[in-house]
Design a protein around this motif. Structure first.
Motif, short mmCIF file in Angstrom:
data_model
loop_
_atom_site.label_atom_id
_atom_site.label_comp_id
_atom_site.label_asym_id
_atom_site.label_seq_id
_atom_site.Cartn_x
_atom_site.Cartn_y
_atom_site.Cartn_z
N ASN A 1 103.26 47.80 37.36
CA ASN A 1 102.80 46.47 37.74
C ASN A 1 101.76 45.86 36.80
OD1 ASN A 1 103.87 45.72 40.67
ND2 ASN A 1 103.42 47.92 40.68
N GLU A 2 101.15 46.66 35.94
CA GLU A 2 100.03 46.18 35.14
C GLU A 2 100.25 46.51 33.66
OE1 GLU A 2 97.17 44.53 33.55
OE2 GLU A 2 97.09 44.38 35.75
N PRO A 3 100.32 45.47 32.80
CA PRO A 3 100.55 45.73 31.38
C PRO A 3 99.33 46.28 30.65
CG PRO A 3 100.30 43.38 31.77
CD PRO A 3 100.34 44.03 33.11
N ARG A 4 98.13 46.06 31.19
CA ARG A 4 96.94 46.56 30.50
C ARG A 4 96.85 48.08 30.59
NH1 ARG A 4 92.36 43.08 33.35
NH2 ARG A 4 93.87 43.32 35.06
N ARG A 5 96.20 48.65 29.60
CA ARG A 5 96.07 50.11 29.53
C ARG A 5 94.98 50.59 30.49
NH1 ARG A 5 92.94 53.74 26.83
NH2 ARG A 5 91.84 52.23 25.51
N VAL A 6 95.21 51.72 31.13
CA VAL A 6 94.21 52.34 31.98
C VAL A 6 93.16 53.00 31.10
CG1 VAL A 6 93.77 54.18 33.65
CG2 VAL A 6 95.77 52.70 33.93
N ARG A 7 91.90 52.64 31.32
CA ARG A 7 90.79 53.20 30.55
C ARG A 7 90.15 54.39 31.26
NH1 ARG A 7 87.28 55.46 28.46
NH2 ARG A 7 85.79 54.78 26.87
N SER A 8 90.07 54.33 32.58
CA SER A 8 89.50 55.44 33.33
C SER A 8 90.11 55.46 34.72
CB SER A 8 87.97 55.33 33.42
OG SER A 8 87.60 54.21 34.20
N LEU A 9 90.06 56.61 35.33
CA LEU A 9 90.58 56.73 36.69
C LEU A 9 89.87 57.85 37.41
CD1 LEU A 9 92.82 59.36 37.06
CD2 LEU A 9 93.84 58.04 35.21
N SER A 10 89.83 57.74 38.73
CA SER A 10 89.35 58.82 39.58
C SER A 10 90.24 58.85 40.80
CB SER A 10 87.89 58.61 39.99
OG SER A 10 87.75 57.43 40.77
N PHE A 11 90.45 60.03 41.35
CA PHE A 11 91.31 60.14 42.52
C PHE A 11 90.79 61.24 43.43
CE2 PHE A 11 92.96 63.02 39.36
CZ PHE A 11 93.31 64.16 40.08
N ARG A 12 91.16 61.12 44.71
CA ARG A 12 90.77 62.12 45.69
C ARG A 12 91.96 62.42 46.59
NH1 ARG A 12 85.90 61.72 50.22
NH2 ARG A 12 86.20 63.81 51.11
N LEU A 13 92.22 63.69 46.82
CA LEU A 13 93.31 64.14 47.68
C LEU A 13 92.69 64.55 49.00
CD1 LEU A 13 95.09 66.22 44.93
CD2 LEU A 13 95.62 63.88 45.64
N ARG A 14 93.03 63.83 50.07
CA ARG A 14 92.30 63.95 51.33
C ARG A 14 93.03 64.77 52.39
NH1 ARG A 14 88.28 59.92 51.67
NH2 ARG A 14 88.20 58.61 49.80
N SER A 15 94.34 64.62 52.53
CA SER A 15 95.08 65.36 53.55
C SER A 15 96.54 65.47 53.11
CB SER A 15 94.98 64.68 54.91
OG SER A 15 95.54 63.39 54.88
N ARG B 1 95.34 56.92 54.34
CA ARG B 1 94.66 57.30 53.10
C ARG B 1 94.77 58.82 52.89
NH1 ARG B 1 90.46 53.99 51.22
NH2 ARG B 1 88.97 55.71 51.21
N HIS B 2 95.98 59.29 52.70
CA HIS B 2 96.15 60.70 52.34
C HIS B 2 95.55 60.98 50.97
CE1 HIS B 2 98.85 62.14 55.57
NE2 HIS B 2 99.35 60.92 55.56
N ALA B 3 95.68 60.02 50.08
CA ALA B 3 95.12 60.12 48.73
C ALA B 3 94.63 58.74 48.32
CB ALA B 3 96.15 60.64 47.73
N THR B 4 93.58 58.70 47.54
CA THR B 4 93.02 57.42 47.08
C THR B 4 92.69 57.52 45.60
OG1 THR B 4 90.78 58.11 47.73
CG2 THR B 4 92.06 56.82 49.34
N ALA B 5 92.65 56.37 44.95
CA ALA B 5 92.31 56.36 43.52
C ALA B 5 91.72 55.01 43.14
CB ALA B 5 93.54 56.64 42.66
N GLU B 6 90.95 55.04 42.08
CA GLU B 6 90.43 53.83 41.47
C GLU B 6 90.70 53.90 39.97
OE1 GLU B 6 86.35 53.16 42.37
OE2 GLU B 6 86.64 53.12 44.55
N VAL B 7 91.13 52.79 39.39
CA VAL B 7 91.35 52.74 37.95
C VAL B 7 90.63 51.55 37.36
CG1 VAL B 7 93.63 53.83 38.19
CG2 VAL B 7 93.46 51.35 38.06
N THR B 8 90.25 51.66 36.10
CA THR B 8 89.74 50.53 35.35
C THR B 8 90.62 50.32 34.12
OG1 THR B 8 88.23 51.93 34.05
CG2 THR B 8 87.36 50.97 36.08
N PHE B 9 90.71 49.07 33.69
CA PHE B 9 91.58 48.72 32.57
C PHE B 9 90.77 48.53 31.30
CE2 PHE B 9 93.88 46.60 36.26
CZ PHE B 9 94.73 47.67 36.46
N ALA B 10 91.42 48.81 30.18
CA ALA B 10 90.77 48.65 28.87
C ALA B 10 90.66 47.17 28.55
CB ALA B 10 91.57 49.37 27.81
#
Length: 288
Positions: free
Chosen positions: A235-249, A279-288
Motif C-alpha cells: 500500500n505504500e511506495p515509500r521505503r520503510v526506515r524503521s519498525l518495531s513490533f510486539r507479539l501479544r497473543s 491486537r494479537h500483534a502490533t507494529a509501528e513503522v516510519t518511512f524514509a
C-alpha cells in the motif's frame, strides 16, 4: 530484578556468550519462495534488488543435527540459548533500523551479540528476557540493525487459550489498509521450512494439544510480523526506515485473521486481529 537474586537468574548470572560473525551471499531463492507462499504472481524481489523489510529472516539459517533437537523440536543447546532447565521459548517482538535495504545477490556479514538479559516476574511466573542484536553489513557499510526480544521460562504454562479453534468467525477490524488471511497447516509447514524452524507447535497437532495445551497449531509470530510489513509494502511506495513490533497473543491455524493499518504522513500503525482479539500483534513503522 537483579539477575542473581531469582531462581532463573542463577542459571544465567554468568552467561555471557561471545559475539558471532557470519557471512553469506543473499540468494534470490528464499525471496521467491516466500513470494509464492504469499500468493504473489512473481517474486517480490530478485537478483540486485532490495530485500523487503524482515525478509532477511530467510537468511543466515542454522540447521542443527537431528540428534541435537529437544523434545519440542528446538535445539537443546545453542550459542545464544540461555542455560535454563526445561526451557520454553517465546518470540516477543523486536525493532529494526534500515539504513539501506539489503541487496539480493550481495555478500553480507552479520554480527550477532547479546544486548541485554533481564529477569522479570509475569502473570505465569518468572521469565528471562534476552535481547539479541544483529548488525548486517554489505559493501563495508552497515545496512540494517535489528534487536529481537526472546522470552524464556522454565517449565510449561497452559496460558489462557480457547478450548477449540473457531474456523468460521471473522474479525471486523478498522483501518484504511486491510489484508485478510486464514493460515492453514500447509502454510505453517512451508514457513517453518523457509525459516529453519522445527518447533513442533507449528506442525504437530497431537503434540501441541497434549503437551503444550493449545487448541491447535500455532501461527508463527515472525509470520504475523512479516504480514504486517507486507500490508505496508502493498500500500505504500515509500521505503520503510524503521519498525518495531510486539507479539501479544497466539493465533491458531484455521482462524480468520485481518492485518490492518492506518497510515500517517511519517509512518503507519498496524495490528493483527481475529474475532477473539483485536491486537494479537502490533507494529509501528516510519518511512524514509
Amino acid at each position: 530484578m537483579p539477575i542473581g537474586s531469582s531462581p532463573l537468574g542463577t542459571f544465567v548470572e554468568s552467561w555471557n556468550p561471545e559475539p558471532l560473525i557470519d557471512d553469506e551471499v543473499l540468494s534470490a531463492a528464499p525471496a521467491a519462495a516466500l513470494s509464492a507462499l504469499l500468493d504473489q504472481l512473481e517474486p517480490v524481489a530478485g537478483e540486485g534488488e532490495s530485500l523487503p523489510p524482515l525478509w532477511h529472516w530467510l537468511h543466515f539459517l542454522r540447521w542443527p543435527k537431528q540428534n541435537e533437537l529437544g523434545e519440542d523440536g528446538h535445539p537443546r543447546k545453542g550459542h545464544f540459548l540461555p542455560p535454563i532447565p526445561d526451557r520454553q521459548r517465546m518470540f516477543a517482538g523486536g525493532r529494526c533500523e534500515i539504513v539501506e535495504p539489503l541487496s539480493i545477490g550481495a555478500r553480507t556479514e552479520r554480527a550477532s551479540s547479546i544486548a541485554d538479559v533481564a529477569v522479570k516476574q509475569g502473570r505465569t511466573g518468572e521469565m528471562v528476557f534476552v535481547t539479541q542484536r544483529n548488525e548486517f553489513r554489505q559493501h563495508g557499510r552497515t545496512r540494517l540493525v535489528e534487536e529481537q526480544d526472546i522470552v524464556y521460562r522454565s517449565g510449561r504454562s497452559a496460558g489462557d487459550h480457547p478450548a477449540a479453534v473457531d474456523t468460521s468467525a471473522a474479525p471486523r477490524p478498522d483501518g484504511a489498509w486491510q489484508l485478510g488471511a486464514q493460515p492453514d497447516s500447509a502454510l505453517l509447514f512451508r514457513f517453518s521450512a523457509l525459516t529453519a524452524n522445527a518447533h513442533r507447535i507449528h506442525y504437530d497437532s497431537p503434540y501441541v494439544r497434549d503437551e503444550e495445551g493449545y487448541p491447535g497449531l500455532v501461527v508463527h509470530g515472525p509470520l504475523l510480523a512479516v504480514l504486517m510489513l507486507e500490508l505496508v509494502r502493498r500500500n505504500e511506495p515509500r521505503r520503510v526506515r524503521s519498525l518495531s513490533f510486539r507479539l501479544r497473543s497466539p493465533i491458531f491455524a484455521g482462524e480468520h485473521l485481518v492485518v490492518s493499518g492506518d497510515p500517517s504522513p511519517d509512518g503507519a500503525v498496524l495490528q493483527v486481529a481475529t474475532h477473539r482479539n483485536a491486537r494479537h500483534a502490533t507494529a509501528e513503522v516510519t518511512f524514509a
